[in-house]
Design a protein around this motif. Sequence first.
Motif, PDB file in Angstrom:
ATOM      1  N   GLY A  67       0.846  -1.185   0.000  1.00 27.63           N
ATOM      2  CA  GLY A  67       0.000   0.000   0.000  1.00 27.63           C
ATOM      3  C   GLY A  67       0.886   1.241   0.000  1.00 27.63           C
ATOM      4  O   GLY A  67       1.731   1.397  -0.868  1.00 27.63           O
ATOM      5  N   ARG A  68       0.695   2.097   0.999  1.00 28.97           N
ATOM      6  CA  ARG A  68       1.516   3.308   1.099  1.00 28.97           C
ATOM      7  C   ARG A  68       2.827   3.056   1.850  1.00 28.97           C
ATOM      8  O   ARG A  68       3.711   3.895   1.856  1.00 28.97           O
ATOM      9  N   ARG A  69       2.932   1.918   2.514  1.00 31.11           N
ATOM     10  CA  ARG A  69       4.124   1.602   3.299  1.00 31.11           C
ATOM     11  C   ARG A  69       5.214   1.013   2.412  1.00 31.11           C
ATOM     12  O   ARG A  69       5.015  -0.012   1.765  1.00 31.11           O
ATOM     13  N   LYS A  70       6.340   1.699   2.387  1.00 27.64           N
ATOM     14  CA  LYS A  70       7.486   1.223   1.603  1.00 27.64           C
ATOM     15  C   LYS A  70       8.583   0.793   2.571  1.00 27.64           C
ATOM     16  O   LYS A  70       8.969   1.555   3.458  1.00 27.64           O
ATOM     17  N   THR A  71       9.069  -0.413   2.386  1.00 27.33           N
ATOM     18  CA  THR A  71      10.160  -0.927   3.211  1.00 27.33           C
ATOM     19  C   THR A  71      11.445  -0.852   2.398  1.00 27.33           C
ATOM     20  O   THR A  71      11.502  -1.320   1.264  1.00 27.33           O
ATOM     21  N   TYR A  72      12.457  -0.231   2.993  1.00 30.42           N
ATOM     22  CA  TYR A  72      13.750  -0.040   2.335  1.00 30.42           C
ATOM     23  C   TYR A  72      14.784  -0.958   2.941  1.00 30.42           C
ATOM     24  O   TYR A  72      14.697  -1.344   4.106  1.00 30.42           O
TER      25      TYR A  72
END
Length: 107
Positions: A67-72
Amino acid sequence: MTYSGGPMTEAMYYVLLALVNPNHGYQLMHSISEVSNERIKMGPGTLYGVLSRMEKDGLISLAEVDGRRKTYEITQEGKVALRTEYNRLKSQIADGKMIEEGENENE
């Protein structure tokens, strides 16, 4: 575009340290504060600016988008850059030992 080396900003250094374990934005802000012993409090504007730049430089990559959560996560190039910066900072500390030596002579 790739990272050209040279000294990192404090923000870049702490983002890479915090990304030794993959993180998303909010969690990353907390991790940076934790890793820096509460000295660095990075707001969202600074964080996302640094993340964008570091992603373009190839130092980090997106590990997951939910969704809007991006994991780097840190890339191999990012690990090399972090180690290089760490060694540069250690050299600066070693060079600064003369300050302590000068203080001891004045006692």
